[in-house]
Enzyme design. Structure first.
Site, PDB file in Angstrom:
ATOM      1  N   GLU A 193       0.892  -1.163   0.000  1.00  0.00           N
ATOM      2  CA  GLU A 193       0.000   0.000   0.000  1.00  0.00           C
ATOM      3  C   GLU A 193       0.925   1.206   0.000  1.00  0.00           C
ATOM      4  O   GLU A 193       1.585   1.479   1.006  1.00  0.00           O
ATOM      5  CB  GLU A 193      -0.896   0.009   1.245  1.00  0.00           C
ATOM      6  CG  GLU A 193      -1.818  -1.191   1.371  1.00  0.00           C
ATOM      7  CD  GLU A 193      -2.870  -1.284   0.281  1.00  0.00           C
ATOM      8  OE1 GLU A 193      -2.993  -0.342  -0.533  1.00  0.00           O
ATOM      9  OE2 GLU A 193      -3.550  -2.312   0.221  1.00  0.00           O
ATOM     10  N   CYS A 218      -2.928   8.668   3.458  1.00  0.00           N
ATOM     11  CA  CYS A 218      -2.677   8.148   2.116  1.00  0.00           C
ATOM     12  C   CYS A 218      -3.871   8.415   1.215  1.00  0.00           C
ATOM     13  O   CYS A 218      -3.741   8.446   0.003  1.00  0.00           O
ATOM     14  CB  CYS A 218      -2.392   6.658   2.197  1.00  0.00           C
ATOM     15  SG  CYS A 218      -3.655   5.756   3.089  1.00  0.00           S
TER      16      CYS A 218
HETATM   17  P1  NAP Z   1       8.296   4.984   4.572  1.00  0.00           P
HETATM   18  O1  NAP Z   1       9.361   5.934   4.936  1.00  0.00           O
HETATM   19  O2  NAP Z   1       8.344   4.368   3.234  1.00  0.00           O
HETATM   20  O3  NAP Z   1       8.306   3.873   5.715  1.00  0.00           O
HETATM   21  C1  NAP Z   1       7.347   2.873   5.754  1.00  0.00           C
HETATM   22  C2  NAP Z   1       7.819   1.766   6.664  1.00  0.00           C
HETATM   23  O4  NAP Z   1       8.910   1.082   6.073  1.00  0.00           O
HETATM   24  C3  NAP Z   1       8.325   2.230   8.023  1.00  0.00           C
HETATM   25  O5  NAP Z   1       7.902   1.325   9.000  1.00  0.00           O
HETATM   26  C4  NAP Z   1       9.810   2.179   7.847  1.00  0.00           C
HETATM   27  O6  NAP Z   1      10.486   2.055   9.072  1.00  0.00           O
HETATM   28  C5  NAP Z   1       9.939   0.932   7.031  1.00  0.00           C
HETATM   29  N1  NAP Z   1      11.216   0.769   6.337  1.00  0.00           N
HETATM   30  C6  NAP Z   1      11.996   1.712   5.794  1.00  0.00           C
HETATM   31  N2  NAP Z   1      13.045   1.131   5.204  1.00  0.00           N
HETATM   32  C7  NAP Z   1      12.933  -0.198   5.391  1.00  0.00           C
HETATM   33  C8  NAP Z   1      13.721  -1.329   5.026  1.00  0.00           C
HETATM   34  N3  NAP Z   1      14.828  -1.208   4.333  1.00  0.00           N
HETATM   35  N4  NAP Z   1      13.293  -2.559   5.401  1.00  0.00           N
HETATM   36  C9  NAP Z   1      12.166  -2.707   6.122  1.00  0.00           C
HETATM   37  N5  NAP Z   1      11.389  -1.670   6.490  1.00  0.00           N
HETATM   38  C10 NAP Z   1      11.762  -0.422   6.124  1.00  0.00           C
HETATM   39  O7  NAP Z   1       6.866   5.631   4.685  1.00  0.00           O
HETATM   40  P2  NAP Z   1       6.284   6.558   5.853  1.00  0.00           P
HETATM   41  O8  NAP Z   1       7.007   7.858   5.770  1.00  0.00           O
HETATM   42  O9  NAP Z   1       6.253   5.844   7.148  1.00  0.00           O
HETATM   43  O10 NAP Z   1       4.789   6.741   5.381  1.00  0.00           O
HETATM   44  C11 NAP Z   1       4.382   7.735   4.475  1.00  0.00           C
HETATM   45  C12 NAP Z   1       4.050   7.149   3.144  1.00  0.00           C
HETATM   46  O11 NAP Z   1       3.177   6.033   3.300  1.00  0.00           O
HETATM   47  C13 NAP Z   1       3.301   8.106   2.252  1.00  0.00           C
HETATM   48  O12 NAP Z   1       3.861   8.058   0.977  1.00  0.00           O
HETATM   49  C14 NAP Z   1       1.881   7.579   2.225  1.00  0.00           C
HETATM   50  O13 NAP Z   1       1.164   7.867   1.055  1.00  0.00           O
HETATM   51  C15 NAP Z   1       2.094   6.122   2.396  1.00  0.00           C
HETATM   52  N6  NAP Z   1       0.923   5.479   3.013  1.00  0.00           N
HETATM   53  C16 NAP Z   1       0.164   4.663   2.252  1.00  0.00           C
HETATM   54  C17 NAP Z   1      -0.950   4.046   2.809  1.00  0.00           C
HETATM   55  C18 NAP Z   1      -1.820   3.138   1.995  1.00  0.00           C
HETATM   56  O14 NAP Z   1      -2.669   2.457   2.582  1.00  0.00           O
HETATM   57  N7  NAP Z   1      -1.687   3.110   0.695  1.00  0.00           N
HETATM   58  C19 NAP Z   1      -1.263   4.263   4.152  1.00  0.00           C
HETATM   59  C20 NAP Z   1      -0.472   5.111   4.904  1.00  0.00           C
HETATM   60  C21 NAP Z   1       0.638   5.711   4.316  1.00  0.00           C
HETATM   61  P3  NAP Z   1      11.244   3.318   9.743  1.00  0.00           P
HETATM   62  O15 NAP Z   1      10.205   4.304  10.056  1.00  0.00           O
HETATM   63  O16 NAP Z   1      11.879   2.730  10.923  1.00  0.00           O
HETATM   64  O17 NAP Z   1      12.207   3.816   8.692  1.00  0.00           O
END
Ligand code: NAP
Length: 668
Positions: free
Chosen positions: A257, A296
């Site tokens: 997602e 999102c």
């Molecule tokens: P993100 O920076 O991509 O991080 C998402 C998750 O991935 C976090 O738990 C992060 O942990 C983890 N992560 C990062 N690098 C990783 C790796 N190498 N291996 C395993 N896990 C890793 O996203 P975010 O800033 O938290 O969220 C914002 C984004 O999410 C926005 O673009 C939004 O549109 C999207 N979103 C989408 C939905 C949907 O349902 N489509 C819902 C909510 C949000 P850390 O925080 O520890 O780095």
């Protein structure tokens, strides 16, 4: 002293002592907690889930798992204030926290209720209809779902630390699959507290749920073909994780997602002064400001007929001017902070990109830093809709771009320019507009919402995913699909096509299938209690002749004097009847008269028929009889269970006349 968040690995709470990251208050910038996962045995966690958690969950029926989810949801509600206190540190208002905390618990409770009503008291779930294959009825097919034997690794975004965890954890546990949850660092203190509440209920079997508050180390290296990674977050991180060779090599399932450039369209019919125009303006402002736009599903692109562009801008600017940004604890504040200083920098950088081919008509990019991750709403206007970066750049904050369209075809093309999104809304009172949008833009969107004066009061809004409807979207949005009632549960199960005799298939799925061996006995099935009724137990009734008097009596008694029952000549001309025939409902009533055992007993109530088909007409003078077979049983409460009976009405030549499922509620 700063609190160190704990991991929950192999049934033990473990704090990391090295490699800690700070979690800062979104309001003050002060460190409120530290988090890390260094030293965890990630491979051991997977093994614990696979060998302890999985078998324990798979030993529980869907009904027991649903009861477990209910207890988990209730515990979150009971201890919600602990979570609200932490949620405000992330910049959330009470309303934002409500969506996350009570919305998360509500999603779990809704799934539990759905599971209780729709899933069997079994560990195998049938999928679709029984497929007869052999002409003699001795060989058939049936699809079933069984639980995956692996682990669901759930990597979550920072914006909804509770809801985001529960909406994924619920379906996995209901499917019988253990989870390892990895919340985003920025709001991990809220996720950890919610997870702790789940563990402290004591209802989760050992190994069913584990938590990693920090990097996942070498976890991904050890995944296998029964495991699944469910990721929510940015497209870049999704690509990085999914790029690991284990996904291609082992066939590990990956559900994503990701970000989404959702659009909302003001219908061509919704001129200023219509209720739809006002509803559109209110919704765009709501979506920009709830959770400070960190959703999102938020509206990023607002599309309006070119003729109404100025009016829409003026109305949006006037509404945005009323938004009060600040510490949610302060009276009158309507929008809180972004989750972190990093998010603020990211949002402002993306907003600058949006500003390259668009004009900022509300707010300022000069958010000069200082304490807290506050950003006031930013509205851009792109007079050249196609030149706007809004179709490519997601500023994950209170940011939207207003743009014109010439006709509906252009609105569709612009919406689809987002390359796949979670949700598209349209404010129109014209059903033809709605239909054109679905045919033009359905393939690019996971959910479509139509709002008008009739639905507005009850509409749940553009940005709210609902437990009974799917959440997810194609293309850029990640291609994932969550929730949607029980649809989300099936992602954690394997569908298998079974082939065999009806009796073998019946024994496997625990329900009587057509052609399977039937058992008869001296006792009328209505005299047997729920627990004593065996699937396949069948009552064969005596016959009853249907007379012309019966048909005429029924016609006058009910008022159903349809020609096929009452007009000999017209009925004779009918290509279907070729003469007068009995009412289908008369046959159903006679059938009940044949199979019912009238005295008070274990059958408490008849509460419905399903799948009714009238297969062959019955003419006056013909005789019908009934075979009533216990098809399946589902315990619904400690005292009551639902019995599904297969009813087959046949005539004197053994031809099938009518068939249906009868549902009764029986005493246990
Ligand atoms: P993100 O920076 O991509 O991080 C998402 C998750 O991935 C976090 O738990 C992060 O942990 C983890 N992560 C990062 N690098 C990783 C790796 N190498 N291996 C395993 N896990 C890793 O996203 P975010 O800033 O938290 O969220 C914002 C984004 O999410 C926005 O673009 C939004 O549109 C999207 N979103 C989408 C939905 C949907 O349902 N489509 C819902 C909510 C949000 P850390 O925080 O520890 O780095």
């Amino acid at each position: 002293m700063t609190r160190i968040l704990s991991n929950y690995a192999a049934g033990t709470w473990r704090d990391a002592s090295r490699g800690l990251a700070d979690i800062r208050s979104a309001l003050t910038g002060e460190t409120v907690a530290q988090t890390g996962s260094e030293g965890l045995d990630f491979a051991g966690m997977l093994e614990h889930a696979r060998t302890i958690g999985g078998p324990a969950l798979r030993a529980m029926s869907f009904q027991r798992r649903a009861a477990m989810l209910k207890a988990l949801g209730a515990a979150i509600i009971e201890r919600k204030e602990e979570l609200y206190a932490l949620s405000s540190e992330t910049g959330a208002t009470r309303q934002d926290g409500w969506i996350d905390i009570e919305g998360g618990a509500g999603t779990l409770l809704a799934l539990a209720s759905r599971g209780r009503k729709e899933l069997p008291d079994d560990v195998i779930l049938t999928d679709g209809d029984f497929e007869p294959i052999g002409k003699r009825g001795t060989f058939a097919g049936q699809h079933v779902y069984t639980s995956l034997h692996g682990v669901a690794v759930q990597i979550n975004a920072f914006n909804f630390p509770v809801w985001g965890m529960l909406e994924k954890l619920g379906p996995a546990l209901l499917a019988g699959v253990p989870v390892i949850v990895k919340p985003a660092t920025a709001t991990a203190q809220v996720a950890e507290a919610a997870f702790r509440i789940l563990i402290e209920t004591g209802v989760l079997p050992a190994g069913a749920a584990q938590l990693i508050v920090g990097p996942v180390g070498d976890l991904i290296d050890h995944l296998g073909g029964q495991d699944l990674v469910s990721f929510t977050g940015s497209a870049e991180t999704a690509a990085r994780i999914n790029g690991h060779p284990v996904f291609a090599r082992e066939g590990v399932r990956f559900v994503a997602e990701r970000d989404s450039l959702n659009a909302s369209i003001l219908g061509p019919d919704a001129a200023p002064g219509t209720p739809e125009f006002d509803l559109f303006v209110a919704e765009v402002v709501r979506e920009m400001t709830i959770k400070a736009g960190q959703k999102c599903t938020a509206i990023r692109r607002a599309m309006v007929p070119a003729a109404h562009l100025d009016a829409a801008e003026a109305a949006l600017v006037a509404a945005l001017a009323k938004v009060v940004v600040g510490d949610p604890a302060t009276e009158g504040v309507t929008m809180g902070a972004l989750a972190s200083e990093g998010q603020r920098a990211d949002v402002l950088a993306k907003a600058r990109q949006l500003g390259e081919a668009s004009r900022l008509v509300f707010g300022t990019l000069d958010n000069a830093g200082g304490e807290g991750a506050f950003v006031a709403p930013l509205l851009f206007r792109a007079d050249d809709a196609w030149a706007s970066a809004a179709h490519d750049v997601e500023a994950f904050g209170p940011v939207a771009t207003l743009m014109p369209y010439q006709d509906l075809a252009e609105a569709v093309a612009l919406a689809n320019r987002g390359k796949g999104a979670l949700v598209l809304s349209c404010f129109t009172h014209d059903p033809a507009v709605a239909r054109e949008l679905v045919t033009g833009a359905g393939a690019f969107h996971g959910r479509m919402l139509f709002v008008d004066r009739d639905s507005a009061r009850e509409s749940t809004g553009h940005g709210s995913p609902l437990p009974m409807l799917i959440h997810g979207g194609p293309g850029r949005a990640g291609g994932g699909e969550e929730m949607g009632g029980l649809r989300g549960v099936k992602h954690y199960m394997q569908r298998t096509a079974l082939q065999g005799s009806p009796s073998v298939l019946s024994a496997i799925v625990g329900r009587h299938l057509p052609g399977a061996a039937q058992e008869t006995g001296d006792v009328h099935p209505f005299r047997l209690r729920f627990g004593d009724l065996a699937t396949g137990y069948t009552l064969h009734t005596g016959a009853r002749t249907v007379t012309l008097d019966d048909i005429e009596h029924f016609a006058h008694f009910t008022g159903d004097t349809f020609y096929a029952h009452m007009d000999e000549e017209a009925a004779a001309r009918s290509p279907i009847f070729g003469g007068r025939v009995a009412h289908g409902y008369l046959l159903l009533s006679f059938a009940a008269g044949l199979f019912v055992s009238p005295e008070e007993g274990p059958v408490l109530a008849n509460y419905g028929l399903e799948g009714l088909r009238f297969v062959k007409p019955v003419k006056p003078g013909e005789a019908i009889k009934v075979a009533l077979t216990v098809k399946s049983k589902t315990q619904r409460s400690p005292d009551m269970g639902e019995v599904r009976w297969a009813v087959a009405i046949t005539n004197q030549d053994e031809d099938l006349v009518a068939t249906y499922d009868l549902l009764t509620m029986n005493a246990v």
